[in-house]
Design a protein around this motif. Structure first.
Motif, PDB file in Angstrom:
ATOM      1  N   THR A  60      -3.140  11.346  28.459  1.00  0.00           N
ATOM      2  CA  THR A  60      -2.909  12.026  29.744  1.00  0.00           C
ATOM      3  C   THR A  60      -2.031  13.232  29.484  1.00  0.00           C
ATOM      4  OG1 THR A  60      -2.970   9.908  30.898  1.00  0.00           O
ATOM      5  CG2 THR A  60      -2.023  11.756  32.105  1.00  0.00           C
ATOM      6  N   ILE A  61      -2.407  14.345  30.067  1.00  0.00           N
ATOM      7  CA  ILE A  61      -1.548  15.527  29.951  1.00  0.00           C
ATOM      8  C   ILE A  61      -1.232  16.016  31.360  1.00  0.00           C
ATOM      9  CG2 ILE A  61      -3.623  16.852  29.298  1.00  0.00           C
ATOM     10  CD1 ILE A  61      -1.682  18.856  27.982  1.00  0.00           C
TER      11      ILE A  61
ATOM     12  N   LEU B  66     -11.741  15.763  19.410  1.00  0.00           N
ATOM     13  CA  LEU B  66     -12.031  15.897  20.840  1.00  0.00           C
ATOM     14  C   LEU B  66     -10.728  15.972  21.649  1.00  0.00           C
ATOM     15  CD1 LEU B  66     -14.848  15.549  22.410  1.00  0.00           C
ATOM     16  CD2 LEU B  66     -13.949  13.303  23.012  1.00  0.00           C
ATOM     17  N   ALA B  67      -9.809  15.072  21.342  1.00  0.00           N
ATOM     18  CA  ALA B  67      -8.532  15.037  22.059  1.00  0.00           C
ATOM     19  C   ALA B  67      -7.741  16.324  21.813  1.00  0.00           C
ATOM     20  CB  ALA B  67      -7.717  13.819  21.618  1.00  0.00           C
TER      21      ALA B  67
ATOM     22  N   ILE C 239       2.639  14.977  27.434  1.00  0.00           N
ATOM     23  CA  ILE C 239       1.419  14.399  26.874  1.00  0.00           C
ATOM     24  C   ILE C 239       1.703  12.950  26.528  1.00  0.00           C
ATOM     25  CG2 ILE C 239      -0.317  14.552  25.044  1.00  0.00           C
ATOM     26  CD1 ILE C 239       0.592  17.498  24.669  1.00  0.00           C
ATOM     27  N   GLU C 240       0.866  12.069  27.063  1.00  0.00           N
ATOM     28  CA  GLU C 240       1.070  10.641  26.837  1.00  0.00           C
ATOM     29  C   GLU C 240      -0.140  10.081  26.098  1.00  0.00           C
ATOM     30  OE1 GLU C 240       2.298   8.574  30.519  1.00  0.00           O
ATOM     31  OE2 GLU C 240       0.893   7.040  29.813  1.00  0.00           O
TER      32      GLU C 240
ATOM     33  N   LYS D  49      -6.779  13.420  32.454  1.00  0.00           N
ATOM     34  CA  LYS D  49      -6.749  12.082  31.861  1.00  0.00           C
ATOM     35  C   LYS D  49      -8.017  11.860  31.075  1.00  0.00           C
ATOM     36  CE  LYS D  49      -4.056   9.389  35.072  1.00  0.00           C
ATOM     37  NZ  LYS D  49      -3.658   8.056  35.394  1.00  0.00           N
ATOM     38  N   MET D  50      -7.858  11.311  29.869  1.00  0.00           N
ATOM     39  CA  MET D  50      -9.027  11.001  29.046  1.00  0.00           C
ATOM     40  C   MET D  50      -8.904   9.576  28.545  1.00  0.00           C
ATOM     41  SD  MET D  50      -9.226  14.155  26.425  1.00  0.00           S
ATOM     42  CE  MET D  50      -7.493  14.512  26.334  1.00  0.00           C
ATOM     43  N   GLU D  51     -10.038   8.968  28.331  1.00  0.00           N
ATOM     44  CA  GLU D  51     -10.062   7.621  27.785  1.00  0.00           C
ATOM     45  C   GLU D  51     -11.213   7.602  26.798  1.00  0.00           C
ATOM     46  OE1 GLU D  51      -9.422   4.698  30.922  1.00  0.00           O
ATOM     47  OE2 GLU D  51     -10.740   3.368  29.792  1.00  0.00           O
TER      48      GLU D  51
END
Ligand SMILES: Nc1ncnc2c1ncn2[C@@H]1O[C@H](COP(=O)(O)OP(=O)(O)OP(=O)(O)O)[C@@H](O)[C@H]1O
Ligand SMILES: [Mg+2]
Length: 149
Positions: A74-75, A25-26, A84-85, A13-15
């Motif tokens: 989120t993956i 980056l993503a 992948i969301e 999870k990334m934010e």
């Protein structure tokens, strides 16, 4: 129809803030995660493009390229697929059916192909959106191979 497996094998999870430099980056983070599977370079490239398109849309359209908002990516690796969301809390989409049509864009300068790439490079594409409350894009890719080693 085979039943989808909901057993989670791995998750990231990334934010991050809606800044153009975070698109790269993503892309890199998702590609590194996906590279734990035995995917072809072409498949990895397609996943990277799909993620870039979704994150770029959140920055450009969701937050109108100026407002600094939060984007969540989120993956999740399930037994039979990767999901992948990409979620933003931006302005949302008035008419999702129209937005996903090839060459539809609310910006005359753009091609309107982002959703087309997401849909063709991934196996499934779901877009949930409501004006004023943001957009959620869920993309799935079936995986037949086992995880490396
Ligand atoms: N996260 C989002 N928030 C608000 N609107 C969105 C979002 N994502 C897409 N849209 C709307 O859906 C339309 C279609 O998106 P799509 O990515 O297919 O094309 P585009 O971004 O306009 O052009 P391109 O992706 O080719 O540069 C956009 O023009 C925009 O109006
Ligand atoms: Mg786009």
């Amino acid at each position: 129809m085979t039943k989808k497996s909901d057993k989670v094998l791995n998750l990231l999870k990334m934010e991050f803030l809606s800044l153009q430099e975070n698109v790269g980056l993503a892309r890199v983070a998702v590609a590194s995660f996906a590279a734990q599977d035995d995917l072809t370079l072409n498949e990895l490239e397609e996943i990277k493009v799909a993620v870039s398109e979704a994150v770029s849309n959140s920055i450009i359209h969701g937050y109108d390229n100026s407002e600094k908002g939060i984007i969540k990516v989120t993956i999740i690796r399930y037994e039979d697929r990767m999901e992948i969301e990409v979620t933003d809390e931006g302005k949302g989409i008035e008419d999702v059916d129209q937005a996903v049509q090839p060459a539809f864009s609310t910006d005359p300068e753009r091609m309107g192909l982002g959703f087309v790439f997401m849909g063709s490079f991934m196996d499934t594409l779901i877009v949930n959106s409501k004006p004023g409350s943001g957009t959620q894009v869920i993309m799935g890719k079936r995986i037949v191979n086992n995880l490396k080693n």
